[in-house]
Design a protein around this motif. Structure first.
Motif, PDB file in Angstrom:
ATOM      1  N   UNK A  26      -1.350  -3.480  -3.237  1.00 12.23           N
ATOM      2  CA  UNK A  26      -0.024  -3.751  -3.603  1.00 12.23           C
ATOM      3  C   UNK A  26       0.895  -3.494  -2.084  1.00 12.23           C
ATOM      4  N   UNK A  27       1.812  -4.566  -1.109  1.00 13.52           N
ATOM      5  CA  UNK A  27       2.485  -4.324  -0.073  1.00 13.52           C
ATOM      6  C   UNK A  27       4.091  -4.979  -0.417  1.00 13.52           C
ATOM      7  N   UNK A  28       4.342  -5.229  -1.215  1.00 13.81           N
ATOM      8  CA  UNK A  28       5.271  -5.709  -1.460  1.00 13.81           C
ATOM      9  C   UNK A  28       5.411  -5.098  -2.935  1.00 13.81           C
ATOM     10  N   UNK A  29       7.422  -4.498  -2.919  1.00 12.32           N
ATOM     11  CA  UNK A  29       7.617  -4.211  -4.242  1.00 12.32           C
ATOM     12  C   UNK A  29       9.469  -4.829  -3.763  1.00 12.32           C
ATOM     13  N   UNK A  30       9.431  -5.050  -4.966  1.00  6.59           N
ATOM     14  CA  UNK A  30      11.550  -5.159  -4.304  1.00  6.59           C
ATOM     15  C   UNK A  30      11.940  -5.686  -5.819  1.00  6.59           C
ATOM     16  N   UNK A  31      13.063  -5.034  -6.002  1.00  8.25           N
ATOM     17  CA  UNK A  31      14.152  -4.732  -7.588  1.00  8.25           C
ATOM     18  C   UNK A  31      15.476  -4.999  -6.548  1.00  8.25           C
ATOM     19  N   UNK A  32      16.370  -6.038  -7.426  1.00  9.01           N
ATOM     20  CA  UNK A  32      17.377  -5.534  -7.505  1.00  9.01           C
ATOM     21  C   UNK A  32      18.266  -4.553  -7.803  1.00  9.01           C
ATOM     22  N   UNK A  75       1.998   0.921   2.415  1.00  2.00           N
ATOM     23  CA  UNK A  75       3.717   0.690   2.952  1.00  2.00           C
ATOM     24  C   UNK A  75       4.331   1.202   4.335  1.00  2.00           C
ATOM     25  N   UNK A  76       5.314   0.590   4.210  1.00  8.04           N
ATOM     26  CA  UNK A  76       5.924   1.017   5.232  1.00  8.04           C
ATOM     27  C   UNK A  76       7.044   2.413   4.789  1.00  8.04           C
ATOM     28  N   UNK A  77       7.020   4.056   6.172  1.00  7.78           N
ATOM     29  CA  UNK A  77       7.760   5.034   5.577  1.00  7.78           C
ATOM     30  C   UNK A  77       9.647   4.708   4.779  1.00  7.78           C
ATOM     31  N   UNK A  78       9.945   2.669   5.978  1.00 10.52           N
ATOM     32  CA  UNK A  78      11.257   2.956   5.382  1.00 10.52           C
ATOM     33  C   UNK A  78      11.687   2.155   4.961  1.00 10.52           C
ATOM     34  N   UNK A  83       7.204   3.361  -0.895  1.00 12.95           N
ATOM     35  CA  UNK A  83       7.307   4.729  -0.430  1.00 12.95           C
ATOM     36  C   UNK A  83       7.186   5.484  -1.198  1.00 12.95           C
ATOM     37  N   UNK A  84       8.424   5.519  -2.186  1.00  6.22           N
ATOM     38  CA  UNK A  84       8.727   6.063  -3.405  1.00  6.22           C
ATOM     39  C   UNK A  84       7.868   6.472  -4.351  1.00  6.22           C
ATOM     40  N   UNK A 131       9.804   4.680  14.112  1.00  4.97           N
ATOM     41  CA  UNK A 131      11.103   3.958  13.049  1.00  4.97           C
ATOM     42  C   UNK A 131      10.162   4.509  11.389  1.00  4.97           C
ATOM     43  N   UNK A 132       9.283   4.910  11.574  1.00  2.39           N
ATOM     44  CA  UNK A 132       8.211   5.289  10.475  1.00  2.39           C
ATOM     45  C   UNK A 132       6.917   4.927  10.478  1.00  2.39           C
ATOM     46  N   UNK A 133       5.977   5.172   9.546  1.00  2.00           N
ATOM     47  CA  UNK A 133       4.660   5.210   9.218  1.00  2.00           C
ATOM     48  C   UNK A 133       3.874   4.292   8.401  1.00  2.00           C
ATOM     49  N   UNK A 134       2.735   3.662   8.405  1.00  2.00           N
ATOM     50  CA  UNK A 134       2.752   2.626   7.572  1.00  2.00           C
ATOM     51  C   UNK A 134       1.714   4.105   6.960  1.00  2.00           C
ATOM     52  N   UNK A 135       1.160   3.625   5.944  1.00  2.00           N
ATOM     53  CA  UNK A 135       0.597   4.872   4.234  1.00  2.00           C
ATOM     54  C   UNK A 135      -0.287   3.553   3.780  1.00  2.00           C
ATOM     55  N   UNK A 136      -1.355   4.682   3.485  1.00  2.00           N
ATOM     56  CA  UNK A 136      -2.192   3.952   2.494  1.00  2.00           C
ATOM     57  C   UNK A 136      -2.917   4.623   1.391  1.00  2.00           C
ATOM     58  N   UNK A 137      -2.291   5.002   0.091  1.00  2.00           N
ATOM     59  CA  UNK A 137      -2.874   5.279  -1.210  1.00  2.00           C
ATOM     60  C   UNK A 137      -3.211   5.141  -1.471  1.00  2.00           C
ATOM     61  N   UNK A 138      -4.246   5.637  -2.538  1.00  2.00           N
ATOM     62  CA  UNK A 138      -5.574   5.050  -3.957  1.00  2.00           C
ATOM     63  C   UNK A 138      -4.751   5.278  -5.373  1.00  2.00           C
ATOM     64  N   UNK A 139      -4.494   3.941  -6.199  1.00  2.00           N
ATOM     65  CA  UNK A 139      -3.491   4.325  -7.063  1.00  2.00           C
ATOM     66  C   UNK A 139      -4.970   4.906  -8.548  1.00  2.00           C
ATOM     67  N   UNK A 140      -4.043   5.745  -9.275  1.00  2.25           N
ATOM     68  CA  UNK A 140      -4.391   7.189  -9.738  1.00  2.25           C
ATOM     69  C   UNK A 140      -4.927   5.952 -11.026  1.00  2.25           C
TER      70      UNK A 140
END
Length: 244
Positions: free
Chosen positions: A68-74, A99-102, A107-108, A235-244
């Motif tokens: 997953x690299x995008x997740x957007x909500x109104x 994700x990007x930390x910006x 990120x959350x 301006x930010x960092x690229x992070x990667x994590x494994x979904x639990x």
């Protein structure tokens, strides 16, 4: 609130994606995933109202859809992100988040839903206009007569008739951003040439009506110093994590 997650074409989520890019106001590294057809997209609706979307691609193999690299909500629905995200995850079957930390929303979710989080890259954007100069070194566009070998860079630094550094642009960022890259020949490193060519490429980017941006590997301390000296800032960092 009943949420429906349905796979869809890129054109369906484009209006929502335009809102995401406008709100974010940063260079989005994974923009190319949409440009080159490397991503699947999902629409989120409630009672027939489109409220957001998500995108997945393959981290190591482009044909995979494991990340997953995008997740957007109104905005009115973001308080329910922790409830909507698991539905999206169940629908797409991804095992990772990038994700990007910006991007604060994704990120959350990365911190809330993943483990083994690693920083992979540093992101840079414009900070100030540097005024670097090295006597005898000129910056110019590559010519057909230049001997470059396998290097397909568009711009060079030249000293005493010899090419000492080269660089150019990657056009895969979202408008109006453009990604700068450069390299200095090994024999001429640690002489300030890297920062000089980055400085000049930033000027060229603006002439192309683009905003310069850059990135480097998280452990590449020399590249980080080079970019900072040329007027960029982190301006930010690229992070990667494994979904639990």
């Amino acid at each position: 609130m009943e949420i429906k997650v349905s796979k869809c074409g890129l054109e369906t989520i484009q209006p929502l994606r335009a809102l995401f890019l406008h709100e974010s106001n940063f260079q989005f590294v994974c923009n190319k995933c949409h440009d080159f057809g490397w991503a699947d997209t999902y629409l989120f609706t409630t009672e027939g109202v489109e409220i957001g979307y998500g995108s997945v691609w393959g981290t190591n193999k482009r044909e995979d859809r494991d990340t997953i690299f995008e997740f957007y909500l109104l905005p009115p629905y973001r308080r329910s992100a922790h409830l909507i995200f698991p539905l999206f995850h169940a629908a797409c079957g991804a095992t990772l988040i990038e994700c990007q930390t910006n991007d604060p929303l994704l990120t959350s979710l990365l911190y809330g839903f993943t483990s083994n989080i690693q920083a992979e890259a540093i992101l840079f954007d414009e900070d100030y206009t540097s005024t670097l100069a090295i006597p005898g070194v000129t910056f110019r566009k590559r010519e057909e007569t230049d001997v470059m070998g396998d290097d397909d860079s568009t711009y060079i630094l030249e000293r005493n008739g010899e090419i000492v550094a080269s660089g150019g642009f990657v056009w895969s960022y979202n408008m109006p951003y453009i990604d700068i890259y450069m390299q200095v020949k090994e024999a001429f490193r640690q002489q300030g040439l890297g920062s000089l060519i980055v400085q000049e490429l930033k000027k060229e980017a603006y002439l192309l009506k683009r905003v310069p941006a850059a990135r480097c590997n998280i452990s590449n301390h020399r590249s980080k110093a080079t970019l900072l000296k040329a007027g960029f800032k982190v301006c930010g960092y690229r992070l990667k994590g494994t979904i639990q």
